[in-house]
Design an enzyme around this catalytic site. Structure first.
Site, PDB file in Angstrom:
ATOM      1  N   LYS A  79       0.834  -1.201   0.000  1.00 42.22           N
ATOM      2  CA  LYS A  79       0.000   0.000   0.000  1.00 42.22           C
ATOM      3  C   LYS A  79       0.867   1.249   0.000  1.00 42.22           C
ATOM      4  O   LYS A  79       1.872   1.311   0.731  1.00 42.22           O
ATOM      5  CB  LYS A  79      -0.932  -0.029   1.219  1.00 42.22           C
ATOM      6  N   SER A 149      -9.713   1.868   2.568  1.00 34.54           N
ATOM      7  CA  SER A 149      -8.778   2.631   1.763  1.00 34.54           C
ATOM      8  C   SER A 149      -7.758   1.782   1.021  1.00 34.54           C
ATOM      9  O   SER A 149      -7.090   2.253   0.104  1.00 34.54           O
ATOM     10  CB  SER A 149      -8.039   3.622   2.661  1.00 34.54           C
ATOM     11  N   SER A 173     -10.313  -0.538   6.676  1.00 35.11           N
ATOM     12  CA  SER A 173      -9.659  -0.370   5.373  1.00 35.11           C
ATOM     13  C   SER A 173      -8.888  -1.575   4.860  1.00 35.11           C
ATOM     14  O   SER A 173      -8.425  -1.565   3.719  1.00 35.11           O
ATOM     15  CB  SER A 173      -8.728   0.845   5.417  1.00 35.11           C
TER      16      SER A 173
END
Length: 463
Positions: A79, A149, A173
């Site tokens: 990420k 996210s 997330s």
């Protein structure tokens, strides 16, 4: 089967048996990225040169008899708010477009020690402050969102563009994109995995953890990531279990809670039916499934929002003053809203969080081994959709955070595992919550469901 379609453990086993080289595995993954990521948009940066060096290094080590374990040579997406030394880390934000860290985050260090090969940085909703990830699409239907996210991580896994991925979870997330992309996502116990080197959304609620295509892959990844780190103030010095050891033991004799309310309030009927059917199948497999009432449900959403809005605005205070125009409008609005909150209300929210934590502690002392629930009330929203309208209308962010927030407020381990599809062919997630630092039981329940789930192992048909 193409190498990119393998699970992480299948690929790792083939590498260790000298049936597949890390370089061949990487070639398959890079070709897959080239073929589909122009439509999915999962990656901010594809680190091809870096990955080729790492894959060749893994191949050389294995040839010399140096075995780093089951993830040696296996590909991973990271990420883009997780620091990577010498590689741009943008948090999917214009404010960080030129940010190149000098040090790796702790989780990147641990994956490197395990021999994993990073193929790129995956998109996040800007600074992890949202549930849509607007740069990215859902591989099951490109007209739908990948959640957030960690939407890039979830989409990359589902589409076969990596075998493992790192996600972070402040209000769901990891679990949100796991659910809507039909993959596995584990938010470990607060303090189980170091957050050093990761841009924060909320110090009190942030977690980092594994995303994968199977529960066994997630367990192997957690094994590599778990451990105390004195440089993370939230880290806890609690020994990690052997997470693979009990995966195949099933649920016979376990006592699993199924909430009467809250987790099934204002839920898509297809989601409710899938999760209740999963609970019934687990009962048939030998578990005792009992109805439970979750503690103080009216407090979850206001407490979650008060804490993360306040802490996010504190973290970004200088940046929002100096670079406000560079933020996306939705994130800027939330950061500015956080500036308006009172310190007294923030302190009250922290005290309410303690009441929530104590209530869940008492719930597990019934006793329960785990709690089953939907991961989300709904499947993936359409791109541009503002709210869900079945039952009581609800904004997308409120819907997606509502069932995830208890795991963040309590810090308890929470797993999302695929649980079938709705009538549109969009994935549904089953959530399993457990006792503090008992990820082994949560993973064991998830593996038991996965073993009897007729839809397990499916990938989207992206040509």
């Amino acid at each position: 089967m193409h190498p990119y379609e393998m699970t992480a453990l299948q690929a790792g086993a083939a590498i260790r048996a000298r049936e597949l080289s890390p370089v061949e595995l990487l070639d398959s993954v890079l070709a897959r990225i080239e073929a589909v990521d122009d439509r999915v948009g999962a990656f901010v940066t594809v680190t091809e040169d870096f990955a080729r060096e790492a894959a060749q290094r893994a191949a050389d080590e294995i040839a010399q008899g140096h075995d780093r374990g089951p993830l040696h040579g296996v590909t991973v997406g990271v990420k883009d708010l997780v620091d990577t030394a010498g590689i741009r880390t943008t948090s999917s934000s214009r404010t960080m477009a030129d940010n190149v860290p000098t040090c790796d985050a702790a989780v990147v260090e641990r994956l490197a020690e395990a021999g994993a090969v990073m193929v790129g940085k995956t998109h996040t909703h800007e600074f992890a402050f949202g549930v849509i990830t607007p740069t990215t699409r859902n591989p099951w239907n490109l007209d739908h969102i990948p959640g957030g996210s960690s939407g890039g991580s979830g989409a990359a896994l589902a589409a076969g563009m990596c075998h493992l991925a790192i996600g972070t979870d402040t209000g769901g997330s990891i679990r949100i994109p796991a659910s809507v992309n039909g993959v596995v996502g584990l938010k470990p116990t607060y303090g189980r995995v170091s957050r050093r080197g990761i841009a924060s959304l909320s110090w009190a609620l942030d977690h980092v953890g594994p995303m994968a295509r199977t529960v066994a892959d997630a367990a192997a990844m957690l094994q590599a990531l778990a451990g105390y780190d004195r440089s993370d103030p939230g880290s806890r010095d609690v020994p990690a279990a052997d997470y693979a050891a009990t995966l195949g033991e099933g649920v016979a004799g376990m006592r699993l809670g199924l909430p009467r309310t809250y987790f099934f309030d204002n839920v898509d009927p297809a989601v409710e039916a899938a999760v209740r059917a999963a609970a019934d199948r687990l009962a048939e497999a030998g578990a005792e499934v009992v109805e439970v009432d979750v503690p103080v449900p009216e407090a979850y959403m206001p407490t979650e929002y008060m804490i993360f809005l306040s802490e996010a605005s504190a973290y970004h205070q200088t940046r929002i003053r100096e670079q406000a125009e560079d933020f996306e409008p939705d994130v800027r609005l939330l950061l500015e809203a956080g500036e308006m909150l009172l310190a007294t209300d923030y302190i009250k929210a922290l005290r309410v969080r303690t009441l929530i934590q104590n209530g869940w502690r008492d719930l597990f002392e019934r006793p329960l081994d785990a709690v089953l629930a939907p991961t989300l009330p709904n499947v993936a929203a359409k791109v541009g959709q503002k709210e869900f309208t079945h039952g009581e209308a609800e904004a997308i962010i409120d819907s997606y955070v509502r069932l995830s927030a208890p795991g963040n407020l309590t810090g308890l381990p929470a797993l999302s595992v695929p649980c079938g599809f709705d009538g549109q062919g969009l994935p549904i997630g089953l959530q399993v919550l457990g006792r503090p630092f008992d990820e082994a039981t949560v993973l064991r329940v998830g593996a038991a469901w996965e073993s009897i789930n007729p839809d397990a192992g499916q990938m989207p048909n992206l040509i």
